[in-house]
Design a protein around this motif. Structure first.
Motif, PDB file in Angstrom:
ATOM      1  N   VAL A 182       0.978  -1.117   0.097  1.00 43.07           N
ATOM      2  CA  VAL A 182       0.158   0.127   0.022  1.00 43.07           C
ATOM      3  C   VAL A 182       0.845   1.145  -0.052  1.00 43.07           C
ATOM      4  N   VAL A 183       1.949   1.171   0.715  1.00 37.59           N
ATOM      5  CA  VAL A 183       2.804   2.337   0.842  1.00 37.59           C
ATOM      6  C   VAL A 183       3.540   2.864  -0.517  1.00 37.59           C
ATOM      7  N   GLU A 184       3.960   1.452  -0.979  1.00 39.31           N
ATOM      8  CA  GLU A 184       4.595   1.858  -2.636  1.00 39.31           C
ATOM      9  C   GLU A 184       3.651   2.338  -3.488  1.00 39.31           C
ATOM     10  N   TYR A 185       2.514   1.806  -3.295  1.00 36.19           N
ATOM     11  CA  TYR A 185       1.466   2.248  -4.383  1.00 36.19           C
ATOM     12  C   TYR A 185       1.062   3.723  -4.423  1.00 36.19           C
ATOM     13  N   LEU A 186       0.878   4.220  -2.975  1.00 33.08           N
ATOM     14  CA  LEU A 186       0.405   5.670  -2.598  1.00 33.08           C
ATOM     15  C   LEU A 186       1.461   6.331  -3.109  1.00 33.08           C
ATOM     16  N   LYS A 187       3.032   6.143  -2.849  1.00 33.64           N
ATOM     17  CA  LYS A 187       4.036   6.874  -3.303  1.00 33.64           C
ATOM     18  C   LYS A 187       4.253   6.886  -4.950  1.00 33.64           C
ATOM     19  N   MET A 188       3.764   5.948  -5.472  1.00 36.74           N
ATOM     20  CA  MET A 188       3.948   6.019  -6.986  1.00 36.74           C
ATOM     21  C   MET A 188       2.689   6.904  -7.480  1.00 36.74           C
ATOM     22  N   LYS A 189       1.513   7.101  -6.647  1.00 40.53           N
ATOM     23  CA  LYS A 189       0.604   8.156  -7.211  1.00 40.53           C
ATOM     24  C   LYS A 189       0.906   9.332  -6.548  1.00 40.53           C
ATOM     25  N   GLY A 190       2.038   9.901  -6.181  1.00 38.23           N
ATOM     26  CA  GLY A 190       2.355  11.153  -5.950  1.00 38.23           C
ATOM     27  C   GLY A 190       2.127  11.357  -4.341  1.00 38.23           C
ATOM     28  N   VAL A 191       1.967  10.612  -3.308  1.00 38.06           N
ATOM     29  CA  VAL A 191       1.583  11.151  -2.090  1.00 38.06           C
ATOM     30  C   VAL A 191       3.083  11.558  -1.477  1.00 38.06           C
ATOM     31  N   THR A 192       2.970  12.667  -0.797  1.00 38.77           N
ATOM     32  CA  THR A 192       4.167  13.227  -0.345  1.00 38.77           C
ATOM     33  C   THR A 192       4.411  13.063   0.897  1.00 38.77           C
ATOM     34  N   ASN A 193       3.186  12.604   1.830  1.00 45.58           N
ATOM     35  CA  ASN A 193       3.605  12.629   3.246  1.00 45.58           C
ATOM     36  C   ASN A 193       4.439  11.330   3.300  1.00 45.58           C
ATOM     37  N   LYS A 194       5.177  11.268   4.659  1.00 50.58           N
ATOM     38  CA  LYS A 194       6.055  10.361   5.084  1.00 50.58           C
ATOM     39  C   LYS A 194       5.051   9.001   5.324  1.00 50.58           C
ATOM     40  N   LEU A 195       5.379   7.965   4.510  1.00 53.41           N
ATOM     41  CA  LEU A 195       4.482   6.633   4.811  1.00 53.41           C
ATOM     42  C   LEU A 195       5.447   5.859   5.541  1.00 53.41           C
TER      43      LEU A 195
END
Length: 320
Positions: free
Chosen positions: A274-287
């Motif tokens: 889930v973390v990797e997918y959200l990062k790939m979608k441009g989420v900038t919060n630290k996950l």
């Protein structure tokens, strides 16, 4: 718009054409005109000019109807002018009335609202129609240089900005009665407008927890299902636009099926997916991905419905 009438006395220097066989001379006149709009003036002018020549003294008296075109109106205003009229010409005792046409360029300088200095240079064509004022020709070509003042009548209109009509403002509702993002916290207290749909919020209206329920992973795998990706696309869009940029712990949870050790590792891998997918979608919060296995159930593992609720991913906003 300045549309006043005015008078315009002027002095003239005339440079005579060769056909007159005369010296250069001087004269003067008076114009009466009106400012039509931001570009045009209309003016009637009368004048007298005199000079000497081989055929005796010359006297020119006439008038023109002028149209002046101002390229722009300012303190210093250039213009072009054309005029048509008639002139009585006397050379010694020989006199005749003829046609004149004038064209030239000039400039005006505004001293104050009721006084302008004006000067122009004009070419003048004169045809005396067989009057034989000057033996040999009835056509003459002269140049005039005019210098004078313009005195408008009355006060110069002042620019007044037109006030926009006052629109009646709709009544403003009390913010304590509004909850724009439907998160249960009124707009007066809500420090995080636009809360992510489905999230749990704190007293200040900022998200603290979001539970993603449903079949998010393929059986016994950390690979996201198509349904999970569609849900996470919406979450990613909200997080990207959301002003709250706290660190977020992404928690993976499992039901009681399988061994504790296996479920712990599987939930960790799922949280990481889930973390990797959200990062790939441009989420900038630290996950931060963290697996909890079956240690934190929210439903009864004795039923399939309960086990389905326990297989979940949670996003937890970490307080700063």
């Amino acid at each position: 718009m300045d549309n006043r009438w005015y008078v315009a006395p002027f002095a003239t220097y005339i440079e005579t054409g060769g056909d007159r066989k005369a010296a250069d001379g001087w004269g003067g006149g008076l114009g009466v005109g009106k400012i039509i709009d931001k570009h045009f003036n209309a003016e009637l002018r009368g004048f007298y000019q005199g000079f000497g020549g081989t055929n005796g003294p010359w006297d020119l008296a006439g008038g023109t109807a002028d149209l002046q075109y101002y390229f722009f109106r300012d303190k210093f205003s250039p213009y072009a002018v054309v005029g048509l009229g008639a002139m009585n010409t006397c050379a010694s005792a020989n006199c005749g009335i003829g046609f004149i046409g004038e064209a030239g360029l000039g400039v005006s300088y505004e001293v104050n609202d009721n006084l302008l200095i004006r000067s122009d240079v004009r070419y003048r064509y004169n045809n005396n129609f067989n009057a034989h004022v000057q033996p040999g020709t009835d056509e003459f070509h002269d140049m005039t240089v005019n210098l004078g003042v313009v005195i408008p009548f009355g006060e110069k209109p002042k620019y007044v900005a037109q006030a926009e009509p006052h629109a009646i403002a709709p009544p403003v509702a009390d913010c304590s009665t509004r909850d724009s993002d439907a998160d249960g916290v009124n707009d007066c207290l809500d420090k995080c407008p636009g809360t992510i749909t489905g999230s749990t919020v704190g007293l200040n209206g900022c998200a603290v927890r979001l539970i993603l329920k449903g079949e998010h992973f393929k059986y016994d795998s950390a690979e996201l299902t198509l349904n999970a990706k569609e849900i996470l696309d919406g979450v990613a869009g909200s997080l990207t636009a959301y002003p709250q940029k706290n660190d977020i712990e992404v928690q993976g949870h499992a039901s009681s099926e399988g061994s504790d050790n296996y479920n712990m590792k599987l939930s960790q891998r799922r949280a990481h997916s889930v973390v990797e997918y959200l990062k790939m979608k441009g989420v900038t919060n630290k996950l931060i991905a963290k697996g909890y296995g079956e240690t934190q159930p929210i439903a009864d593992n004795a039923t399939e419905a309960g086990r389905s609720e326990n297989r979940r991913v949670e996003l937890i906003w970490i307080e700063e």
